[in-house]
Design a protein around this motif. Structure first.
Motif, short mmCIF file in Angstrom:
data_model
loop_
_atom_site.label_atom_id
_atom_site.label_comp_id
_atom_site.label_asym_id
_atom_site.label_seq_id
_atom_site.Cartn_x
_atom_site.Cartn_y
_atom_site.Cartn_z
N LEU A 12 0.84 -1.19 0.00
CA LEU A 12 0.00 0.00 0.00
C LEU A 12 0.88 1.24 0.00
O LEU A 12 0.60 2.21 -0.72
CB LEU A 12 -0.94 -0.02 1.22
N LYS A 13 1.95 1.23 0.77
CA LYS A 13 2.87 2.36 0.84
C LYS A 13 3.44 2.68 -0.55
O LYS A 13 3.61 3.85 -0.91
CB LYS A 13 4.00 2.07 1.83
N ASP A 14 3.71 1.65 -1.35
CA ASP A 14 4.28 1.84 -2.68
C ASP A 14 3.33 2.52 -3.65
O ASP A 14 3.76 3.23 -4.55
CB ASP A 14 4.71 0.50 -3.30
N VAL A 15 2.03 2.29 -3.49
CA VAL A 15 1.04 2.83 -4.44
C VAL A 15 0.34 4.08 -3.91
O VAL A 15 -0.41 4.71 -4.66
CB VAL A 15 -0.01 1.76 -4.84
N ARG A 16 0.59 4.43 -2.69
CA ARG A 16 -0.09 5.56 -2.06
C ARG A 16 0.21 6.85 -2.82
O ARG A 16 1.35 7.16 -3.15
CB ARG A 16 0.39 5.69 -0.62
N GLY A 17 -0.84 7.63 -3.08
CA GLY A 17 -0.69 8.92 -3.75
C GLY A 17 -0.67 10.05 -2.74
O GLY A 17 -1.21 9.93 -1.64
N LYS A 18 -0.06 11.18 -3.12
CA LYS A 18 0.01 12.34 -2.22
C LYS A 18 -1.38 12.89 -1.91
O LYS A 18 -1.63 13.35 -0.81
CB LYS A 18 0.85 13.45 -2.85
N LYS A 19 -2.28 12.85 -2.89
CA LYS A 19 -3.62 13.42 -2.69
C LYS A 19 -4.64 12.37 -2.27
O LYS A 19 -5.63 12.68 -1.64
CB LYS A 19 -4.08 14.11 -3.96
N GLY A 20 -4.41 11.11 -2.67
CA GLY A 20 -5.33 10.04 -2.35
C GLY A 20 -4.95 8.77 -3.08
O GLY A 20 -4.05 8.78 -3.93
N THR A 21 -5.65 7.70 -2.75
CA THR A 21 -5.31 6.39 -3.30
C THR A 21 -6.58 5.64 -3.66
O THR A 21 -7.50 5.56 -2.84
CB THR A 21 -4.50 5.57 -2.28
N VAL A 22 -6.60 5.08 -4.86
CA VAL A 22 -7.72 4.27 -5.33
C VAL A 22 -7.30 2.81 -5.31
O VAL A 22 -6.30 2.44 -5.95
CB VAL A 22 -8.18 4.68 -6.74
N VAL A 23 -8.05 2.00 -4.59
CA VAL A 23 -7.85 0.55 -4.56
C VAL A 23 -9.04 -0.06 -5.30
O VAL A 23 -10.20 0.19 -4.92
CB VAL A 23 -7.76 0.01 -3.12
N MET A 24 -8.75 -0.83 -6.34
CA MET A 24 -9.80 -1.44 -7.17
C MET A 24 -9.70 -2.95 -7.07
O MET A 24 -8.60 -3.50 -7.20
CB MET A 24 -9.60 -1.06 -8.64
N ILE A 42 -1.72 13.91 -11.26
CA ILE A 42 -1.99 15.03 -10.34
C ILE A 42 -1.99 14.58 -8.88
O ILE A 42 -2.53 15.27 -8.02
CB ILE A 42 -3.29 15.78 -10.71
N GLY A 43 -1.38 13.43 -8.63
CA GLY A 43 -1.12 13.06 -7.24
C GLY A 43 -1.91 11.93 -6.65
O GLY A 43 -1.84 11.69 -5.44
N PHE A 44 -2.68 11.19 -7.46
CA PHE A 44 -3.42 10.05 -6.93
C PHE A 44 -2.70 8.75 -7.26
O PHE A 44 -2.14 8.60 -8.35
CB PHE A 44 -4.85 10.00 -7.50
N GLY A 45 -2.72 7.83 -6.32
CA GLY A 45 -2.16 6.50 -6.53
C GLY A 45 -3.26 5.52 -6.88
O GLY A 45 -4.41 5.67 -6.44
N PHE A 46 -2.92 4.53 -7.68
CA PHE A 46 -3.89 3.52 -8.12
C PHE A 46 -3.28 2.13 -8.01
O PHE A 46 -2.10 1.93 -8.29
CB PHE A 46 -4.29 3.75 -9.59
N VAL A 47 -4.13 1.17 -7.67
CA VAL A 47 -3.74 -0.23 -7.65
C VAL A 47 -4.98 -1.08 -7.91
O VAL A 47 -6.08 -0.73 -7.49
CB VAL A 47 -3.08 -0.62 -6.31
N ALA A 48 -4.79 -2.18 -8.64
CA ALA A 48 -5.86 -3.15 -8.86
C ALA A 48 -5.46 -4.46 -8.21
O ALA A 48 -4.29 -4.86 -8.26
CB ALA A 48 -6.10 -3.35 -10.36
#
Length: 185
Positions: A31-43, A69-75
């Protein structure tokens, strides 16, 4: 196969931590690796579900629009790959390559991460703020296979924009609808 709705994890829930293997790189991703500065989307997605196939292109577009623009994503794919070989890591790799997934595609072999997120279906979306607190969960948009509503990611895009603009999130968040996660027995 019965359609399954999201369980709608409680807003404000802290994102459960995880470390899983990325089917594309074969590296461990947390989770730390995919975390975005503004937020994180987990799908929670998979390869074989018609609901996921229906929205795949928009998931890629949405991620490409917001990750810069600062969001992290992971599926995460939590399906039982023994009973559903189309959801095996090798097939996950093929799908990620074919669709040019711009996010890690992780295999949740033990299904512990899906349980920690109370995930119920694919696709299922969770948006966490910069403090990793849940601010949105549920559907991408109102489109479903066969309902003739265009896929546009409206609900999740609005939630991401609300974070960007410091606006409150909608209270009437709709659950996602899709294929139930294929649990091991």
């Amino acid at each position: 196969m019965a359609d399954t709705e999201s369980t709608m994890l409680s807003l404000g829930t802290k994102a459960p931590d995880f470390t899983l293997i990325d089917a594309v790189t074969n590296n461990a991703v947390s989770l730390k690796d995919v975390r975005g500065k503004k937020g994180t989307v987990v799908m929670f997605i998979c390869n074989h579900c018609p609901f996921v196939k229906h929205v795949n292109d928009e998931i890629v577009r949405l991620c490409n629009d917001y990750r810069v623009i600062g969001f992290g994503f992971v599926a995460i794919n939590s399906n039982n790959a023994i009973k559903y070989p189309e959801d095996s890591p090798a097939e996950m790799w093929r799908t990620a390559q074919k669709l040019s997934y711009p996010f890690p595609y992780l295999h949740d072999e033990t299904q512990e991460v899906a349980k920690a997120y109370d995930a119920a279906c694919t696709p299922d979306f969770y948006l966490f703020d910069d403090e990793l607190k849940l601010v949105y969960r549920g559907q991408l948009d109102d489109s479903r296979p066969g309902n003739r509503i265009p896929v546009n990611g409206r609900d999740l895009r609005e939630a991401l924009d609300n974070i960007l603009n410091n606006n409150p999130q909608r209270k009437d968040q709709k659950p996602s609808l899709g294929c139930g996660i294929k649990w091991k027995e």
